[in-house]
Design an enzyme around this catalytic site. Sequence first.
Site, PDB file in Angstrom:
ATOM      1  N   GLN A   1     -21.653  -1.635 -10.723  1.00 12.39           N
ATOM      2  CA  GLN A   1     -21.301  -2.185  -9.406  1.00 12.39           C
ATOM      3  C   GLN A   1     -22.509  -2.658  -8.595  1.00 12.39           C
ATOM      4  OE1 GLN A   1     -18.754   0.590  -7.351  1.00 12.39           O
ATOM      5  NE2 GLN A   1     -16.960  -0.180  -8.439  1.00 12.39           N
TER       6      GLN A   1
ATOM      7  N   THR B   1       0.814  -1.220   0.000  1.00 12.04           N
ATOM      8  CA  THR B   1       0.000   0.000   0.000  1.00 12.04           C
ATOM      9  C   THR B   1       0.847   1.270   0.000  1.00 12.04           C
ATOM     10  OG1 THR B   1      -1.682  -1.225   1.181  1.00 12.04           O
ATOM     11  CG2 THR B   1      -1.836   1.175   1.286  1.00 12.04           C
TER      12      THR B   1
ATOM     13  N   GLY C   1      -4.116   2.299  -2.777  1.00  9.81           N
ATOM     14  CA  GLY C   1      -4.618   1.411  -1.730  1.00  9.81           C
ATOM     15  C   GLY C   1      -5.315   0.246  -2.391  1.00  9.81           C
TER      16      GLY C   1
ATOM     17  N   PHE D   1      -9.024  -3.774   5.246  1.00  8.31           N
ATOM     18  CA  PHE D   1      -7.701  -4.158   4.725  1.00  8.31           C
ATOM     19  C   PHE D   1      -7.724  -5.521   4.024  1.00  8.31           C
ATOM     20  CE2 PHE D   1      -5.792  -5.459   9.200  1.00  8.31           C
ATOM     21  CZ  PHE D   1      -6.538  -6.618   9.200  1.00  8.31           C
ATOM     22  N   GLU D   2      -6.595  -5.877   3.457  1.00  9.47           N
ATOM     23  CA  GLU D   2      -6.462  -7.071   2.592  1.00  9.47           C
ATOM     24  C   GLU D   2      -7.504  -7.087   1.473  1.00  9.47           C
ATOM     25  OE1 GLU D   2      -5.857 -10.859   4.643  1.00  9.47           O
ATOM     26  OE2 GLU D   2      -3.736 -10.562   4.216  1.00  9.47           O
TER      27      GLU D   2
HETATM   28  S1  MYA Z   1      -2.072  -5.622   2.582  1.00  9.85           S
HETATM   29  C1  MYA Z   1      -2.693  -4.679   1.244  1.00  9.85           C
HETATM   30  C2  MYA Z   1      -3.961  -5.200   0.732  1.00  9.85           C
HETATM   31  N1  MYA Z   1      -4.246  -4.627  -0.538  1.00  9.85           N
HETATM   32  C3  MYA Z   1      -5.107  -5.189  -1.352  1.00  9.85           C
HETATM   33  O1  MYA Z   1      -5.688  -6.212  -1.078  1.00  9.85           O
HETATM   34  C4  MYA Z   1      -5.287  -4.510  -2.672  1.00  9.85           C
HETATM   35  C5  MYA Z   1      -6.671  -4.681  -3.225  1.00  9.85           C
HETATM   36  N2  MYA Z   1      -6.626  -4.655  -4.654  1.00  9.85           N
HETATM   37  C6  MYA Z   1      -6.618  -5.774  -5.410  1.00  9.85           C
HETATM   38  O2  MYA Z   1      -6.722  -6.886  -4.920  1.00  9.85           O
HETATM   39  C7  MYA Z   1      -6.452  -5.605  -6.886  1.00  9.85           C
HETATM   40  O3  MYA Z   1      -5.807  -4.402  -7.165  1.00  9.85           O
HETATM   41  C8  MYA Z   1      -7.761  -5.687  -7.668  1.00  9.85           C
HETATM   42  C9  MYA Z   1      -7.340  -5.751  -9.127  1.00  9.85           C
HETATM   43  C10 MYA Z   1      -8.519  -6.974  -7.396  1.00  9.85           C
HETATM   44  C11 MYA Z   1      -8.654  -4.523  -7.331  1.00  9.85           C
HETATM   45  N3  MYA Z   1      -5.547 -13.505  -7.835  1.00  9.85           N
HETATM   46  O4  MYA Z   1      -7.226  -5.808 -14.248  1.00  9.85           O
HETATM   47  P1  MYA Z   1      -7.265  -6.340 -12.859  1.00  9.85           P
HETATM   48  C12 MYA Z   1      -5.197 -10.520 -11.906  1.00  9.85           C
HETATM   49  C13 MYA Z   1      -5.063 -13.778  -9.040  1.00  9.85           C
HETATM   50  O5  MYA Z   1      -8.587  -6.754 -12.288  1.00  9.85           O
HETATM   51  P2  MYA Z   1      -7.040  -4.098 -11.193  1.00  9.85           P
HETATM   52  C14 MYA Z   1      -3.042  -5.278   3.942  1.00  9.85           C
HETATM   53  O6  MYA Z   1      -4.086  -4.742   3.822  1.00  9.85           O
HETATM   54  C15 MYA Z   1      -6.341 -10.342 -12.885  1.00  9.85           C
HETATM   55  O7  MYA Z   1      -6.954 -11.560 -13.190  1.00  9.85           O
HETATM   56  N4  MYA Z   1      -5.045 -12.887 -10.029  1.00  9.85           N
HETATM   57  O8  MYA Z   1      -6.512  -5.344 -11.897  1.00  9.85           O
HETATM   58  C16 MYA Z   1      -2.500  -5.717   5.293  1.00  9.85           C
HETATM   59  C17 MYA Z   1      -5.627  -9.735 -14.042  1.00  9.85           C
HETATM   60  O9  MYA Z   1      -4.938 -10.739 -14.750  1.00  9.85           O
HETATM   61  P3  MYA Z   1      -5.197 -10.909 -16.312  1.00  9.85           P
HETATM   62  C18 MYA Z   1      -5.524 -11.671  -9.775  1.00  9.85           C
HETATM   63  O10 MYA Z   1      -8.169  -3.484 -11.894  1.00  9.85           O
HETATM   64  C19 MYA Z   1      -3.480  -6.515   6.003  1.00  9.85           C
HETATM   65  C20 MYA Z   1      -4.557  -8.872 -13.379  1.00  9.85           C
HETATM   66  O11 MYA Z   1      -4.362  -9.397 -12.086  1.00  9.85           O
HETATM   67  C21 MYA Z   1      -6.054 -11.323  -8.543  1.00  9.85           C
HETATM   68  O12 MYA Z   1      -5.812  -3.326 -10.940  1.00  9.85           O
HETATM   69  C22 MYA Z   1      -2.892  -7.289   7.132  1.00  9.85           C
HETATM   70  C23 MYA Z   1      -5.003  -7.443 -13.276  1.00  9.85           C
HETATM   71  O13 MYA Z   1      -6.277  -7.502 -12.710  1.00  9.85           O
HETATM   72  C24 MYA Z   1      -6.061 -12.306  -7.555  1.00  9.85           C
HETATM   73  N5  MYA Z   1      -6.558 -12.079  -6.345  1.00  9.85           N
HETATM   74  O14 MYA Z   1      -7.674  -4.642  -9.803  1.00  9.85           O
HETATM   75  C25 MYA Z   1      -3.733  -8.477   7.368  1.00  9.85           C
HETATM   76  N6  MYA Z   1      -6.457 -10.039  -8.599  1.00  9.85           N
HETATM   77  O15 MYA Z   1      -4.899  -9.604 -16.922  1.00  9.85           O
HETATM   78  C26 MYA Z   1      -3.172  -9.491   8.273  1.00  9.85           C
HETATM   79  C27 MYA Z   1      -6.209  -9.591  -9.822  1.00  9.85           C
HETATM   80  O16 MYA Z   1      -4.264 -11.980 -16.706  1.00  9.85           O
HETATM   81  C28 MYA Z   1      -4.094 -10.644   8.243  1.00  9.85           C
HETATM   82  N7  MYA Z   1      -5.638 -10.578 -10.533  1.00  9.85           N
HETATM   83  O17 MYA Z   1      -6.623 -11.313 -16.430  1.00  9.85           O
HETATM   84  C29 MYA Z   1      -3.810 -11.683   9.199  1.00  9.85           C
HETATM   85  C30 MYA Z   1      -4.905 -12.653   9.286  1.00  9.85           C
HETATM   86  C31 MYA Z   1      -5.377 -12.741  10.668  1.00  9.85           C
HETATM   87  C32 MYA Z   1      -6.759 -13.133  10.902  1.00  9.85           C
HETATM   88  C33 MYA Z   1      -7.301 -12.630  12.205  1.00  9.85           C
HETATM   89  C34 MYA Z   1      -8.634 -12.770  12.638  1.00  9.85           C
HETATM   90  C35 MYA Z   1      -9.031 -12.566  13.958  1.00  9.85           C
END
Ligand code: MYA
Length: 588
Positions: free
Chosen positions: A500, A165, A170, A402-403
Amino acid sequence: MAVREAIPSLREADTEQKVSSFAKALFLGEIHDELVFPWPSPEADEQARIRDLNARLREYCAENYDPRRIEEERWIPDETLRELGEIGVMGLYVDERHGGQGLSQTGYARVFETIGEIDATLAIVLGVHQSIGYKGISLFGSDEQKDRWLPDLATGRKFAAFALTEPRAGSDAYEIQTRAVRQPDGAWVLNGEKRYIGNGSRADVLTVFARCEIDGRDKHIALLVEKGMDGFEVGERYDTMGLRGNDLRRLYFKDVRVPPENVLGEEGDGFRVAMQILNNGRIGLGTGSVGATKKLLDLTIGHVKERQQFGQPLADFELVQDKVGWMVSYLFGLEAMTYLTCGLVDAGVPDYSLESAICKVSGTEFLWYAANRSLQLAGGQGYLRSEPWEKVVRDIRIFPIFEGANDVLRAFIALGGIKPVGEKLEGLGDIGLSDPIGSIGVLVDYVADRARREVRPDRIGMAHEELSGHADAVSDQVKQLAGTTEKLLREHGKDVIRRQFQQKRLADIVADVFAQVAVLSRVSNIFEDQGVEASGQERFIADTFCSRAASRVRGNFDQVESNDDDRMSSLAKLAYKRGEYGYALFED
Ligand code: MYA
């Protein structure tokens, strides 16, 4: 884009593995129940190791872990972290050769559930470390990188973080500005800024994502930055509403020289690396939410049985039962869906990106509503800082953000499912997606395929026969999902990407379908194991969950056809134009 090369599309799937993604196939009307039946379960030996780890973790934390003190001191004492490392919870999925526990995704999730029950801050610190911090080394690292880092990381002698990020990127993670420039000697020089990075000042190794140029093309790269590298500076710490023990930081990179041996995965493949790490991380938030809700439910049951009002225990009031019954049934469904997803990972199903996003969205929202209702039932007591609820509510508020923010992930789920349908339509010729009549010639094969499906639509065939009513209902929902997806594609063409309101409905439908399939698989297994007669309670929960989920699905399908989306958009635009609410009842 590179991701497609690594995650085979439905048509590219190899012959042994019939399909690469269970959830994406649902949008095509295909139910690959061979992927989700029978219910996946770790081997007995692993189950014993999980039980042992959980017992030792609970015992240790009961004696030594004080969530309130950690919140005040704003970090977990180093000694506690060291001892947790000795117990084995810092390297759950790392192979034993590298000092880890060698657990499957399911085993990892089971232990993380326990961590989530103990304290959300503990879950986040350990989660940032292994769920995303060094997950990339484990997934994409070379043998040399694994040998160099995993033994220390898996035992907690070293700490990891994940830096994606940025101030201007983000949710739109593709648009990061941090830049790496290749040097003649193969090293990379890194410049840029990251924000909201957990374990920020504590991490010894950070997986950092940057843009780069490869063969004249703009790409991404994943680099392993080490504490102490010249030009790497940890910035100020954020003051946060919850998770106050999490060391959340800004990071600055000023001409940081990263040697070639610290490139993670292929140069230019950084976005795929980031997304694949997050696919794993998101499952952890789903199963972590299961653990946290179990704890809240236990607290709630204890409270409502004990607390008397109007001459009877709270437990006897219908509106209390409404909340507790809802928590039990949805928790059963969420647990089934998240562990089924773990099972898909363990079985080597290549693409679980939609399932993991579904687990994250469903888990974090359920946990939020469950915490709110649990606090409500605790009444005034729930609002006291001396009680556990207020901390839980503050800690978990970030989970839907997040995530991957939940709205963004809903769009990702829907578009990820729509895409194969669009490809199938397009793949048969140059079809204008919104012009079926003009393309009627090239549609013949597709129509024939559809016609075949009408005669023999995909059904869930592997559920226990006692559950056939629900299995048939889910099969019908899948058929309707495929029809609705195709209809939306024809209606909106490529503009579907901007629709959306409809994406949200498709995402919620597929989540409820997936959850019902998971419940059917789980309960079929219970029936096989202990017999139908002896499984009355589970059957009752499954009936309840599936009926409620089916009703939500019906509601969403209805709203695809009939809704007031345009009115909502108009109201919002009007408000933007007015710049304020402005319908004052009284003059100021
Ligand atoms: S870490 C930071 C978290 N940040 C994010 O999650 C960012 C969110 N954004 C995105 O995920 C992407 O930018 C999106 C893509 C989905 C919006 N798997 O044209 P596109 C491919 C495989 O759709 P965009 C934090 O927060 C897609 O098919 N491929 O791209 C810390 C395409 O490929 P192609 C994927 O419009 C938290 C290409 O990428 C995926 O830019 C700490 C481009 O895609 C995917 N998922 O948007 C947490 N996504 O062109 C700790 C996209 O070949 C947790 N693609 O078709 C610990 C747990 C503890 C639990 C506790 C509980 C109590």
